[in-house]
Write an enzyme that holds these catalytic residues in place. Structure first.
Site, short mmCIF file in Angstrom:
data_model
loop_
_atom_site.label_atom_id
_atom_site.label_comp_id
_atom_site.label_asym_id
_atom_site.label_seq_id
_atom_site.Cartn_x
_atom_site.Cartn_y
_atom_site.Cartn_z
N SER A 237 2.02 23.28 -26.03
CA SER A 237 0.90 22.24 -25.91
C SER A 237 0.27 22.07 -27.22
O SER A 237 0.66 21.91 -28.18
CB SER A 237 -0.10 22.51 -24.84
OG SER A 237 -0.82 21.24 -24.37
N ASP A 464 6.54 15.42 -18.80
CA ASP A 464 5.42 16.21 -19.13
C ASP A 464 4.35 15.21 -18.82
O ASP A 464 4.16 14.21 -19.80
CB ASP A 464 5.66 16.59 -20.43
CG ASP A 464 4.31 17.43 -20.95
OD1 ASP A 464 3.32 17.42 -20.42
OD2 ASP A 464 4.80 18.45 -21.69
N HIS A 491 4.48 20.43 -17.52
CA HIS A 491 3.85 20.47 -18.58
C HIS A 491 4.40 21.84 -19.48
O HIS A 491 3.87 22.90 -19.18
CB HIS A 491 2.42 20.47 -18.75
CG HIS A 491 1.76 20.51 -20.06
ND1 HIS A 491 2.19 20.01 -21.19
CD2 HIS A 491 0.56 21.36 -20.67
CE1 HIS A 491 1.52 20.40 -22.37
NE2 HIS A 491 0.45 21.13 -21.74
#
Length: 523
Positions: A237, A464, A491
């Site tokens: 991320s 995602d 995610h």
């Protein structure tokens, strides 16, 4: 503002495991060494490169009850590394970057440094669970696993600490939802109050130097202190932003980068939040379809009507919060936070289904558990500082927007692409804390320009919700990386127990063998 809370969150698997369970030393600087494990130290920073960390027990580094439990493991050790607070003034005030290590069990290649996202997430807190999942694997055998807390975060010092635990609870219960001029004024006063607290309690010198620009420089100092000539890094991320920025700043110091759940560094704030809103709506729609196939789904058997039924279930929480059982009550804001947390991973969908079913009988315990997980609130009512660090770091990482019309546009468009998030009270032009931030940004949105970078692995999941698939495609293309496409709804995915993905990641990190063009996996 709708959408702001969702940007750049952490890797999903550890969060999923945590909530399922709920429901069910210092360093010395060696002056004169001045070497960065075979790479020359940047001019003026020789005293910081080549440090020798003093590794010791991790217990003194714990800042949360969960950390205290995890850090008691004698197989882990911890240390701090000294860096300049301001790299433009290396002779001035310093900061301490904390890191946790799980030693390699066999023929060691080097260190594998990890960042779970955020900005503001603790790599030290994340590393023990990752180490546990890697036990007995080639990665555990060949690498020291290193989790580090970026400057201002977790155990690193000085820490970003703008609010007390009581103030955090009060903020969560405060519903700034009125788009009228009076309501906007109240919301903006709250934003200004947060800024003022940060200035008073943290200091302008810290606030000006906590961005990714400086984290990247710290990461190179850590590489040197760990004795690695080249960096091996796994970023999830927001961690992909760190990795991409490091690649641009220090391409010759890269051995291997795995960037999973890419943040698009060139996308402006408006388009980024709107794209993320659309991603969460897709995740909600997928959850609704799954829920509809099960008996007793609280949002009904027809996925096409799920948004309407969901809103009918949660909107009354504005005026009639649900009982939780610990003295608190679940209002609309916490309910939506809990729902968003669950949409990060299919592993949490069953928990979300239970939480929504509870709402039908006036109970909010499960959704509050999910919200507490997102907010990093422990059972004793204490908070870690990750969601305080999030806006502080974001405010110096992103373009400064001060025009209320832009925030009105964002809120309007977000509601259009994510109708499950629409509270029915109309969009607001209220400006968040970054609009009032007292120091300028240190990073500008731009795709990294990299030359001489070794092969890099970029992973992107088709469903995602937080970092859309297309951002990974764009990042891989920009840095000349190999894209691994993963079909699924969560995610991030690397090293989370999907054999196809984990085997390719392991082969790359150990042998530097990238997957073939067009490689794909299914969760």
């Amino acid at each position: 503002m709708l959408g702001e809370m969702d940007a750049r969150r952490v890797a999903a698997p550890a969060a999923a495991l945590a909530v399922v369970a709920l429901v069910a030393g210092c360093t010395t600087t060696t002056a004169g060494r001045g070497s960065a494990a075979g790479t020359a130290a940047p001019p003026g920073l020789e005293a910081f490169y080549g440090q020798e960390p003093e590794w010791g027990p991790c217990a003194p580094f714990a800042v949360t009850p969960d950390d205290a439990d995890a850090y008691a493991d004698p197989a882990l050790d911890c240390a701090r590394v000294t860096v300049p607070l301001d790299y433009a003034d290396p002779d001035g005030r310093t900061a301490e970057i904390a890191m946790l290590r799980k030693r390699a069990t066999g023929d060691r290649i080097g260190s594998l440094l990890t960042n779970p996202g955020g900005p503001g997430a603790s790599g030290m807190s994340f590393a023990p669970s990752l180490a546990g999942s890697l036990a007995g694997t080639p990665l555990a055998e060949r690498f020291d696993l290193i989790g580090f807390d970026p400057r201002g975060v977790g155990s690193s010092e000085p820490a970003i600490d703008c609010e007390t635990d009581a103030e955090r609870d009060e903020e969560r219960a405060d519903l700034d939802v009125d788009g009228s001029p009076e309501g906007v004024a109240i919301a903006e006063a709250d934003s200004q109050e947060f800024v003022d607290r940060c200035v008073e309690r943290v200091g302008l010198d810290v606030l000006a130097n906590v961005g990714t620009r400086d984290v990247v420089r710290d990461l190179d100092v850590l590489r040197s202190a760990l004795g690695d000539e080249k960096l091996t890094f796994l970023g999830y991320s927001y961690g992909t932003f760190i990795g991409a920025e490091y690649a641009e700043a220090f391409p010759a110091n890269v051995r291997a980068l795995v960037l999973d759940g890419a943040v698009d560094p060139a996308q402006d704030a408006v388009e980024s939040l709107v794209a993320q809103g659309a991603g969460f709506q897709l995740a909600f729609d997928a959850f609704a379809a799954d829920c509809a196939a099960q008996p007793g789904c609280a949002i009904g058997p027809d996925p096409a009507a799920a948004v309407e039924r969901f809103r009918a279930l949660v909107l009354p929480l504005y005026d009639a919060p649900a009982a939780v059982g610990d003295g608190r009550r679940l209002g609309y804001t916490d309910a939506m936070t809990g729902v968003v947390q669950a949409l990060y991973s299919e592993e949490l969908w069953e928990i979300l289904r239970i939480g929504l079913q509870e709402l039908t009988v006036g109970q909010g315990r499960v959704l509050m558990l999910l919200a507490d997980l997102y907010e990093s609130r422990a059972e004793d009512g204490s908070y870690s500082n990750d969601l305080e660090a999030f806006p502080v770091i974001s405010c110096v990482d992103e373009e400064r927007i001060t025009d209320p019309a832009v925030f009105l546009e964002i809120d309007t468009r977000y509601r259009e692409v994510a109708p499950f998030r629409d509270d029915g009270r109309g969009p607001s032009s209220a400006r968040p804390p970054c609009a009032f931030w007292p120091v300028p940004p240190t990073t500008e949105p731009a795709l990294p320009v990299v030359e001489g970078l070794p092969p890099v692995l970029v992973i992107s999941v088709t469903g995602d919700p937080a970092t859309p698939y297309e951002a990974g495609v764009r990042l891989a293309d920009q840095i000349g990386g190999t894209l691994l496409s993963v079909e699924g709804n969560q995610h991030t995915v690397a090293l989370s127990g999907v054999p196809c993905v984990d085997d390719l990641v392991t082969r790359y990190l150990v042998d530097l063998e990238v997957p073939a063009d067009g490689a794909s996996c299914v969760i």
